[in-house]
Structures are given as structure tokens and as C-alpha cells.
Design a protein around this motif. Structure first.
Motif, mmCIF file in Angstrom:
data_model
loop_
_atom_site.group_PDB
_atom_site.id
_atom_site.type_symbol
_atom_site.label_atom_id
_atom_site.label_comp_id
_atom_site.label_asym_id
_atom_site.label_seq_id
_atom_site.Cartn_x
_atom_site.Cartn_y
_atom_site.Cartn_z
ATOM 1 N N ARG A 1 1.692 5.224 0.911
ATOM 2 C CA ARG A 1 1.537 6.064 2.425
ATOM 3 C C ARG A 1 1.002 7.006 2.678
ATOM 4 N N TRP B 1 0.978 -1.345 0.395
ATOM 5 C CA TRP B 1 -0.136 -0.508 0.119
ATOM 6 C C TRP B 1 0.931 1.515 0.250
ATOM 7 N N ARG C 1 -0.433 5.337 5.595
ATOM 8 C CA ARG C 1 -1.717 4.126 5.618
ATOM 9 C C ARG C 1 -2.580 4.711 6.625
#
Lengths: 253, 258
Positions: free
Chosen positions: A226, A224, A228
Motif C-alpha cells: 500500500r 500488493w 494502492r
């Protein structure tokens, strides 16, 4: 390229009764350039020992560590370290703490202060440049320690539970700031933590070590972007998965 | 009235009270200047000694003895303490020697001080050295042993790549508070040794010598004058040192240290 290659690293500590404690055994790991990885694992699994071997503060009993294809034989300013305990030199002002590494390199005062000011500015503590460490809060001290490590322009930044002694709020803020610094400086970061939450929030990959003797049990890639969201379902899911992994391996002992 | 002025006023009042009680006891209870000189006896003795000009000269001689001894103790005590605190081999090698020499009272060196140096300032200095050396040595040693490991490791990862650099830039500054309080203790011991050394005839000058000489002459008011000057000078030396340490060396520490 500032890759770290850990090949078959083992570490045995001699005990007083003549036997040895096998802290690490057969650790293999490759860390890419500019990668942010976290080492987690049950307590006593040797994650700090592994970090100290990369730093050159401990010598591996077996195997080898190379950074940029050069073998690690001892401490070197090319591998910066931030310690869990407060490690600022209390007799030096903040600016001279940050400039310490440059002073050791023989950089003239004006020039090393310019560099130190730059990194102090980056961690947001310019107004404390002339203060002594005792005047700073715990979070500020660790920020100065990070600036001090960065001022040497290291290839790799090694961090040993640097936020472990901070309260939860300060800790979250420090994590955010560290990501900002990482994006700005593009360092390879190896970060030891016992907080899975911290690891999921920060890292590209989480390296889960097995209980003593520690070795790489599992690698979890976190793709993922950032910043997050700690409260998201997927964040909680990864955190649960890692926690269960550590728990099970600890109970299997 | 704030606390500081209150403290000063009460301090002065207490001293004045002691002087008055002393005067009354000396004059009306004891009545003999030889047993207990009164305040006024001492004051007039001080005035006449001041007039003769020997007071300042003797003070300077004593300070010279003290300076020689302290300097030698520093020049030897600090480096040997560093060696023993940092290098284990040096510790193992020197520790037995130190342990045998240390319990010898400094004044027991007086005969050899005289035989080796004659009746010179160096002889007096040597006795002071014998008293001041060990406190400085042990303080430096334990200061070095107590340097937090994380400071040394931080020094290493930041580029200190020799023992010399680690000592110069990490261990020595970290040990300064310990060394400073060792020096303070050493100065106290050294000051006591100074009086004894001069009294025992290592020197024919100095405050300690004059104190003893005046005792032989039964000039007890003069003896008190020298006692007071010795106390006062010791106090001043300690204050100057403490002030220097706190203001200059240990600004990085919150609060009083030495």
C-alpha cells in the motif's frame, strides 16, 4: 495474538409468521492477527449480521466466534466497533466522546483525556476537541468514532460500512487515513462494505459472501503493498473479478 | 434600527394600545368597575395591595405549593418513566394502572387532597402533583423509547455493561430534550391546577385563594391584579426554565428545543 476464529456460524431470525429467515449458515473463517479483511457480498447476504455477531451485539444460532481463543458472549470493549450511522453521543464534546470507553473503565479524567487527545491527534482533529458533534462534518464524525473505538485499545476493530454515508472524495481520503491508522496501531480490522473498490483498496483479503443464507463463497488474497493505485490494470482486474462473482451469485438466486 | 429593537418597540406599542383601548372601554363604554375595572382602577388596587404587603406573601405561598407539587411529580414521574421506558416488564405491569389514572382530571383529586392532607400546603401540592405527574411520566417514557438504537449499541461496545450504566450514560442524556419539554408542559398544567386548588379551599393563602376571596368581596380590580400576577409569574417561571434548559442542559443541540 488477536486472531478471530469463526466456526460454523449460523444465524436465523424469527419472523412474525413463525417461520425463520436464515441469514447466515455454516460460516467458517479465520482472521489473522493485524490482518485487514473486508466482507463483501450481495445485499442481504448477512455481512453486517456476521460483524455484529463478532461484536457480540447478536448471538449466533449455531457455531461460535472466538477472539484470542476466548468465546464471544456479548459486547466487549476489546472489540471496538464503528457504525454506519453517526453514533457519536451528541450531548458529549468530542474529547468526552473519545474518552467515553475509558470513563466506563473508571480511568481518572486527566489520564483519559491524555489518551483521548492522543487518538484525536492521530485522526487529525485535535482542534475540535471541545466541539459538539453537531458542529462536525460527516467525515469528521466518523474519524472521531474511529478514535473513540481506538481509545479503548481493542484487539479487533469492527467497521460496518463506516464510510457509506460519505461523498466519494471524502471517502477516498478516509480510506487513506484508515490505512495510516492501521499501520500505526497494528489492529486486526474487519471491515464490511458494499463497495468492491473500497475492499480492493483496503484489504489483505476480501471475503466474498454468498447470497442468503450467507456463507463464505470465495476468499481473494490481495498481496500488493500500500498505497494502492486504483487506476492500475491489476486493480481493475481484481475489482472486475469480485464484482462478477457477486453478480453471478446474485443472478443464480 | 435592527430587528431586535424593532420587535421590542412594536411589542411595547401594542401593549400600550391595548391599555389605552381597555381604559377607554372601561371608563366610557362600560362605566362600572365591577363589570370591567379600568387600567387606573387596577393600578391603584395594585398599589394598595403592594402597600399592605400581602402580595409578596401570597406569591411565596403559591410558589411553595407549586414547588412541592412539581418536585413530587419530578421525583416520581422521571424514575417511573425511566423504568417503563427501559424495562418491558415494568411497562406491561404499570401501563394499565397509568392508563386508568391518567384521564382523571387533576382537579377531581381535590376532595381527597383535602381529606388526606387537610388544609395544608401538601394538599395544594398534591393537586399540582396530580396535574404535573403524567406529562413528565409520558415524556420521560417516550424519550427513553426513542433513544436511537445505535447509541445504546455504541454504549455497549464501549463498555457499558449494566442497564444502570446504559441508562445513566446513554439513555438519560439522550432523553433529556424530551424530558425537558415534558417538564415545561407539566409546569403549565401545574400552574393551572395551583389556582384551582387554592380557589377550591385547599388553602387559605396564595394567589388563587386571594383571587377567589376578592371575588366574594366584589373587589374586581383586585381580582384583575391577581390574574395579572398569576400570568406574569407563570411566564417568568417558564422563561427561567427555558433559559436554563437551553443554556445549560442542551448546549449540545443547535437551536431552540424546549
Amino acid at each position: 495474538m488477536s486472531g478471530v476464529r469463526i466456526a460454523n456460524v449460523g444465524k436465523a431470525f424469527p419472523k412474525e409468521d413463525g417461520t425463520v429467515t436464515q441469514a447466515l449458515e455454516g460460516v467458517n473463517l479465520e482472521i489473522g492477527d493485524t490482518e485487514f479483511i473486508c466482507l463483501v457480498g450481495p445485499s442481504g447476504c448477512g455481512k453486517t449480521t456476521l460483524l455484529r455477531i463478532i461484536a457480540g451485539l447478536e448471538t449466533a444460532t449455531t457455531g461460535s466466534v472466538t477472539v484470542d481463543d476466548r468465546a464471544v458472549t456479548g459486547p466487549d470493549p476489546k472489540r471496538g466497533m464503528v457504525f454506519q450511522e453517526y453514533s457519536l453521543f451528541p450531548w458529549r464534546r468530542v474529547i468526552d466522546n473519545v474518552a467515553f470507553g475509558l470513563e466506563m473503565k473508571g480511568v481518572p479524567r486527566e489520564e483519559r483525556w491524555r489518551t483521548a487527545d492522543h487518538y484525536l491527534d492521530m485522526v487529525g482533529l485535535s482542534q475540535f476537541r471541545d466541539a459538539y458533534p453537531f458542529e462536525l462534518s460527516g467525515g469528521m464524525r466518523q474519524r472521531v468514532a474511529i478514535a473513540r473505538a481506538l481509545a479503548n485499545d481493542p484487539d479487533v476493530l469492527l467497521m460496518d460500512e463506516p464510510f457509506g454515508a460519505l461523498d466519494a472524495q471524502t471517502r477516498n481520503r478516509m480510506q487513506k487515513e484508515l490505512l495510516f491508522l492501521w499501520e500505526q496501531t497494528k489492529k486486526t480490522i474487519v471491515f464490511v462494505t458494499h463497495s468492491v473498490d473500497e475492499a480492493v483498496y483496503l484489504s489483505d483479503r476480501i471475503i466474498v459472501l454468498s447470497p442468503r443464507p450467507g456463507s463464505v463463497q470465495e476468499i481473494i488474497v490481495i498481496p500488493w503493498s500500500r498505497p494502492r493505485d486504483r487506476t492500475s490494470a491489476e486493480f481493475a482486474e481484481v475489482r472486475r473479478k469480485v464484482l462478477r462473482m457477486i453478480d453471478e451469485s446474485e443472478n443464480a438466486q | 434600527m435592527n430587528l431586535q429593537t424593532q420587535k421590542r418597540l412594536l411589542g411595547v406599542a401594542a401593549l400600550a394600545a391595548v391599555a389605552i383601548i381597555w381604559q377607554i372601554i372601561a371608563e366610557y363604554v362600560v362605566g362600572r368597575s365591577f363589570i370591567l375595572p379600568s387600567v387606573t382602577d387596577v393600578a391603584s388596587a395594585f398599589a394598595s395591595l403592594l402597600g399592605s404587603g400581602t402580595l409578596l406573601a401570597d406569591t411565596m405561598v403559591s410558589l411553595e405549593h407549586f414547588g412541592i407539587g412539581m418536585l413530587a411529580a419530578l421525583l416520581l414521574g422521571v424514575p417511573i418513566g425511566i423504568l417503563m421506558g427501559w424495562f418491558r416488564v415494568a411497562d406491561f405491569l404499570l401501563d394499565p394502572i397509568i392508563e386508568i389514572l391518567r384521564p382523571i382530571p387533576p382537579l377531581a383529586w381535590i376532595p381527597f387532597a383535602i381529606i388526606w392532607f387537610g388544609l395544608t400546603t401538601q394538599a395544594a401540592g398534591f393537586v399540582i402533583f396530580a396535574g404535573a405527574f403524567f406529562p413528565i411520566l409520558t415524556a420521560t417514557y417516550s424519550g427513553f423509547r426513542d433513544v436511537p438504537r445505535v447509541f445504546v449499541e455504541a454504549g455497549k461496545v464501549l463498555g457499558c455493561d449494566s442497564s444502570f450504566e446504559l441508562i445513566r450514560y446513554v439513555a438519560l442524556p439522550a432523553a433529556v430534550p424530551a424530558i425537558a419539554s415534558g417538564i415545561r408542559i407539566a409546569m403549565g398544567v401545574g400552574w393551572m391546577c395551583l389556582v384551582a386548588a387554592e380557589m377550591f379551599g385547599v388553602s387559605s393563602y396564595g394567589l388563587g385563594y386571594q383571587l377567589w376571596h376578592n371575588y366574594y368581596l366584589h373587589q374586581m380590580p383586585n381580582v384583575v391584579v391577581y390574574m395579572l400576577i398569576l400570568g406574569l409569574t407563570g411566564l417568568i417561571i417558564d422563561r427561567i426554565f427555558r433559559n436554563y434548559v437551553d443554556k445549560q442542559l442542551l448546549r449540545w443541540r443547535a437551536g431552540e428545543v424546549a
